[in-house]
Design a protein around this motif. Structure first.
Motif, PDB file in Angstrom:
ATOM      1  N   UNK A 150       1.396  -5.952   2.811  1.00  0.00           N
ATOM      2  CA  UNK A 150       0.199  -5.162   3.107  1.00  0.00           C
ATOM      3  C   UNK A 150      -0.816  -5.982   3.880  1.00  0.00           C
ATOM      4  N   UNK A 151      -1.836  -5.283   4.337  1.00  0.00           N
ATOM      5  CA  UNK A 151      -3.029  -5.872   4.961  1.00  0.00           C
ATOM      6  C   UNK A 151      -2.815  -6.520   6.330  1.00  0.00           C
ATOM      7  N   UNK A 157      14.666  -6.401  -0.025  1.00  0.00           N
ATOM      8  CA  UNK A 157      14.355  -4.963  -0.008  1.00  0.00           C
ATOM      9  C   UNK A 157      14.052  -4.372  -1.367  1.00  0.00           C
ATOM     10  N   UNK A 158      14.499  -4.999  -2.443  1.00  0.00           N
ATOM     11  CA  UNK A 158      14.275  -4.450  -3.782  1.00  0.00           C
ATOM     12  C   UNK A 158      13.038  -5.042  -4.459  1.00  0.00           C
ATOM     13  N   UNK A 159      12.280  -5.901  -3.720  1.00  0.00           N
ATOM     14  CA  UNK A 159      11.117  -6.546  -4.336  1.00  0.00           C
ATOM     15  C   UNK A 159       9.893  -6.495  -3.432  1.00  0.00           C
ATOM     16  N   UNK A 160       9.794  -5.457  -2.624  1.00  0.00           N
ATOM     17  CA  UNK A 160       8.653  -5.306  -1.726  1.00  0.00           C
ATOM     18  C   UNK A 160       7.897  -4.025  -2.062  1.00  0.00           C
ATOM     19  N   UNK A 161       6.570  -4.088  -1.876  1.00  0.00           N
ATOM     20  CA  UNK A 161       5.672  -2.955  -2.086  1.00  0.00           C
ATOM     21  C   UNK A 161       4.755  -2.855  -0.874  1.00  0.00           C
ATOM     22  N   UNK A 162       4.155  -1.681  -0.707  1.00  0.00           N
ATOM     23  CA  UNK A 162       3.224  -1.484   0.415  1.00  0.00           C
ATOM     24  C   UNK A 162       1.994  -0.739  -0.085  1.00  0.00           C
ATOM     25  N   UNK A 163       0.830  -1.084   0.481  1.00  0.00           N
ATOM     26  CA  UNK A 163      -0.392  -0.371   0.134  1.00  0.00           C
ATOM     27  C   UNK A 163      -1.394  -0.401   1.271  1.00  0.00           C
ATOM     28  N   UNK A 164      -2.319   0.543   1.222  1.00  0.00           N
ATOM     29  CA  UNK A 164      -3.342   0.633   2.270  1.00  0.00           C
ATOM     30  C   UNK A 164      -4.405  -0.451   2.159  1.00  0.00           C
ATOM     31  N   UNK A 165      -4.715  -0.891   0.941  1.00  0.00           N
ATOM     32  CA  UNK A 165      -5.869  -1.737   0.625  1.00  0.00           C
ATOM     33  C   UNK A 165      -7.186  -0.992   0.841  1.00  0.00           C
ATOM     34  N   UNK A 166      -7.154   0.335   0.909  1.00  0.00           N
ATOM     35  CA  UNK A 166      -8.399   1.112   1.017  1.00  0.00           C
ATOM     36  C   UNK A 166      -9.314   0.771  -0.152  1.00  0.00           C
TER      37      UNK A 166
END
Length: 296
Positions: free
Chosen positions: A210-211, A237-246
Motif C-alpha cells: 500500500x501507499x 501471493x498468499x501473504x499480501x494485503x492492499x489498502x487505500x490508507x484513506x
C-alpha cells in the motif's frame, strides 16, 4: 483546530478497474469527528475529521465490500472512534487497535467483541515516542491468545535493528506499507532485498503493498513504486494485503485520488488470481476466518 496536512480528495474518480466481489480495503482510518472523539494530547499531528460515514461511502464508491480500520497515532490508545465505526459497520469492518501495557483483559475482550483482530506497533520515530520493546512483547503475548496478529510500522533503515525483535514476536506479523522502502534506490537495493529475504525466510510475515502516494519520488501515476509492490505480490501471493490508507494522514506534497489508487492494483497484481488473493482471499483469511467463500 487547524489540521497539519492536506484534506482528503473531495471527489475521487470511479475506478476503471473493477475489484473482485467481496474485496477488502485492508488499511484505512477514521479520525474523529473531533467533537465526539477528541484527538490524543500527545499526538504528533492533527488530522482533518474523517468520520466513518465518509469512509463507508468511499468503500461503496470504489466497489469494495469491507474495511480493515487501523488505529492511527493521532487518537493514541483511545480506540473509541475505531470501535464506534466497527459497531456501525454491521460486521463489514474489522479493526487494528493500539493498546497500552495496562489495558485490562476485560478491555481486550471488549475490543475483540467489537471486531478488533490485531494490534499495531509503530516504530516511526517522527510519529511516536519510543516504547520499550519488552512492553510490546508483553502486549503481543497477551493479544495472540485472542487470535489477534501484530501490525508493525517502520522505515527501511530501521529493519536490521528491529529484525531480532520482530522475529521474537508470536503469531502473524503484518508489515505496513512494504516496510517503507527507499524507492529512489530501486527494487534491487540492498535494503529492499533484505526485506524480501525476511519474508522469504519467515512465513509468519505478511505485508501491505500500500501507499504508493507516500513512497513515490516521481508522483502519480506512481510508476516508481509499482515494481516494489509487484515483486512482493508475485513472490508472496498468499501473504499480501492492499489498502487505500484513506484519509492519507500527513500527506503534504499531494493528496491522492483514491479511485486512481485502485487503478494501480492491476499493475501490481496483473492476473485475476493474484487480484483475488490480494483483495479477497488473504484479508478474509486474516480478518474474517469464520466467513466462508469471501464475498460480500
Amino acid at each position: 483546530m487547524t489540521p497539519d496536512y492536506l484534506p482528503f480528495h473531495p471527489d475521487p474518480k470511479k475506478p476503471a478497474f473493477k475489484v473482485p466481489a467481496g474485496a477488502v480495503d485492508a488499511h484505512c482510518h477514521v479520525f474523529g469527528p473531533e467533537a465526539d472523539f477528541p484527538f490524543a494530547p500527545e499526538r504528533k499531528y492533527t488530522p482533518v475529521d474523517a468520520p466513518k460515514e465518509q469512509l463507508f461511502a468511499l468503500r461503496d464508491h470504489l466497489g469494495f465490500s469491507r474495511n480493515v480500520i487501523v488505529q492511527a497515532t493521532c487518537h493514541g490508545s483511545d480506540n473509541s472512534a475505531l470501535v464506534d465505526a466497527l459497531d456501525a459497520s454491521g460486521g463489514a469492518a474489522r479493526g487494528v487497535a493500539v493498546v497500552r501495557p495496562d489495558t485490562s483483559d476485560e478491555e481486550l475482550a471488549d475490543l475483540d467483541r467489537a471486531g478488533v483482530r490485531g494490534v499495531r506497533f509503530n516504530f516511526v520515530k517522527r510519529l511516536v515516542d519510543a516504547t520499550p520493546k519488552e512492553t510490546y512483547r508483553e502486549i503481543a503475548e497477551r493479544v495472540v491468545r485472542l487470535g489477534w496478529h501484530i501490525v508493525v510500522y517502520f522505515e527501511a533503515p530501521d529493519l536490521e535493528d528491529l529484525k531480532p525483535f520482530l522475529l521474537s514476536l508470536p503469531g502473524i506479523i503484518v508489515v505496513d506499507h512494504m516496510g517503507r522502502p527507499d524507492v529512489a534506490a530501486g527494487p534491487q537495493s540492498a535494503e529492499f532485498r533484505n526485506f524480501r529475504n525476511l519474508m522469504a525466510d519467515n512465513e509468519r510475515i505478511w505485508v501491505k503493498v500500500s501507499c504508493p502516494e507516500r513512497l513515490t519520488v516521481a508522483g502519480p501515476p506512481y510508476d516508481d513504486v509499482v515494481p516494489f509492490a509487484r515483486t512482493l505480490v508475485e513472490a508472496f501471493p498468499e501473504r499480501v494485503l492492499w489498502g487505500t490508507d484513506w484519509p492519507h494522514p500527513n500527506m503534504k506534497s499531494h493528496m491522492p485520488d483514491d479511485g486512481a489508487l485502485v487503478d494501480v492494483i492491476p499493475r501490481i497484481a496483473p492476473t485475476p488470481e493474484l487480484q483475488q488473493a490480494l483483495l479477497v482471499d488473504n484479508p478474509m483469511r486474516l480478518y474474517w476466518p469464520d466467513v466462508r467463500g469471501g464475498g460480500s
